[in-house]
Design a protein around this motif. Structure first.
Motif, short mmCIF file in Angstrom:
data_model
loop_
_atom_site.label_atom_id
_atom_site.label_comp_id
_atom_site.label_asym_id
_atom_site.label_seq_id
_atom_site.Cartn_x
_atom_site.Cartn_y
_atom_site.Cartn_z
N VAL A 93 97.86 -44.24 11.39
CA VAL A 93 96.72 -45.06 10.96
C VAL A 93 96.09 -44.43 9.73
N PRO A 94 95.86 -45.20 8.66
CA PRO A 94 95.28 -44.63 7.44
C PRO A 94 93.82 -44.25 7.64
N VAL A 95 93.36 -43.33 6.81
CA VAL A 95 91.98 -42.86 6.90
C VAL A 95 91.00 -44.02 6.75
N ALA A 96 91.32 -44.96 5.87
CA ALA A 96 90.42 -46.10 5.66
C ALA A 96 90.13 -46.84 6.95
N ALA A 97 91.13 -46.95 7.82
CA ALA A 97 90.93 -47.65 9.09
C ALA A 97 89.96 -46.91 9.99
N LEU A 98 90.01 -45.60 9.96
CA LEU A 98 89.15 -44.80 10.83
C LEU A 98 87.68 -44.94 10.46
N ASP A 99 87.42 -45.37 9.23
CA ASP A 99 86.05 -45.61 8.77
C ASP A 99 85.68 -47.08 8.81
N ASP A 100 86.56 -47.91 9.36
CA ASP A 100 86.35 -49.36 9.36
C ASP A 100 85.94 -49.83 10.75
N PRO A 101 84.70 -50.28 10.92
CA PRO A 101 84.25 -50.74 12.24
C PRO A 101 85.11 -51.86 12.82
N MET A 102 85.68 -52.68 11.95
CA MET A 102 86.49 -53.81 12.44
C MET A 102 87.81 -53.33 13.04
N PHE A 103 88.31 -52.19 12.60
CA PHE A 103 89.49 -51.61 13.23
C PHE A 103 89.16 -51.18 14.65
N TRP A 104 88.01 -50.53 14.83
CA TRP A 104 87.63 -50.06 16.17
C TRP A 104 87.34 -51.22 17.10
N SER A 105 86.83 -52.32 16.56
CA SER A 105 86.65 -53.51 17.40
C SER A 105 87.99 -54.03 17.87
N TRP A 106 89.01 -53.97 17.00
CA TRP A 106 90.35 -54.36 17.42
C TRP A 106 90.87 -53.44 18.52
N VAL A 107 90.71 -52.14 18.34
CA VAL A 107 91.15 -51.19 19.38
C VAL A 107 90.47 -51.51 20.71
N SER A 108 89.17 -51.79 20.64
CA SER A 108 88.42 -52.09 21.85
C SER A 108 88.99 -53.29 22.60
#
Length: 249
Positions: free
Chosen positions: A94-109
């Motif tokens: 996973v790229p660093v940009a994703a780790l700072d992206d709230p929408m990525f974490w919503s997808w993980v959730s």
């Protein structure tokens, strides 16, 4: 690389429908559909590790609920699950940009950890009308220290990676320690200090009661305003933390 995201409004709509439908979903993909978008450039990340982590985390919960092993509390299970998630993110590149992206974490959730989040925060999912007031903070990727997925990842970052995996679940009853005294404050940026605190607080002979822990945390935060701990190794961190810790035993 491109990574999956779910917008805030889509997250609300899907999660609200899930809460109204009931808990324990067997399929976490059925209602995502067109809500999942891909962001970034290049090839897509491998999402298979996130499917794998869904089941590995579910097994942790199932074993715990069955009573087949020594009982751990929910925060310790979260610590073990955090290591599983951390490794999945690493394996998926996973790229660093994703780790700072709230929408990525919503997808993980929604796509991987929904059932675990419901298990971890059961009272928040109780309202039958699907109100977002209680559960939103645990699913919304914008709230990095409350969102279960992102705070799990940050826990392992705070201890210095999965090579220190045992420390992520070492403290029984550690919810307040992690949320209030590590993840939300400056000490969480310095893994040797975090490891020193965990080792002391996990030991029944040196564990601090709640009020003493809060006073310790206040003194440590004051110390860090006039001190740069970046270059401390574990031995030096143990000495610093131990000196402050002893004043609150």
């Amino acid at each position: 690389m491109r990574y999956p995201i779910i917008t805030y409004q889509s997250m609300l709509d899907i999660a609200k429908a899930r809460v109204a439908r009931g808990n324990g979903l067997s399929d976490l993909e059925f209602d995502l559909g067109n809500a999942v978008k891909w962001y970034g450039e290049g090839s897509e990340i491998d999402t298979e590790p996130f499917e794998d982590v869904r089941w590995s985390v579910q097994r942790l919960v199932d074993v715990q609920d069955s009573g087949q092993e020594n009982e751990l509390d929910p925060d310790q299970i979260e610590g073990k699950a955090a290591v599983e998630l951390f490794d999945a993110i690493d394996n998926a590149e996973v790229p660093v940009a994703a780790l700072d992206d709230p929408m990525f974490w919503s997808w993980v959730s929604l796509a991987s950890l929904w059932n675990f989040i419901v298990w971890r925060q059961p009272s928040a999912f109780a309202p039958a009308d699907g109100s977002a007031d209680a559960w939103n903070q645990y699913v919304d990727g914008r709230l990095s220290y409350e969102c279960v997925a992102s705070r799990m990842y940050l826990r392992v970052v705070a201890i210095g990676g999965s090579e220190h995996a045992h420390l992520a679940s070492a403290v029984p009853g550690g919810t307040d320690l992690w949320r209030s005294h590590i993840l939300r404050v400056r000490v969480g940026e310095h893994p040797p200090l975090v490891r020193a605190i965990i080792r002391l607080h996990a030991n029944p002979t040196t564990r601090l009661p709640t009020n003493s822990l809060r006073e310790f945390a206040k003194e440590l935060n004051r110390t860090l305003t006039n001190f740069v701990p970046t270059l401390l190794d574990d031995e030096e961190a143990d000495a610093l933390i131990g000196e402050i810790w002893d004043r609150h035993v």
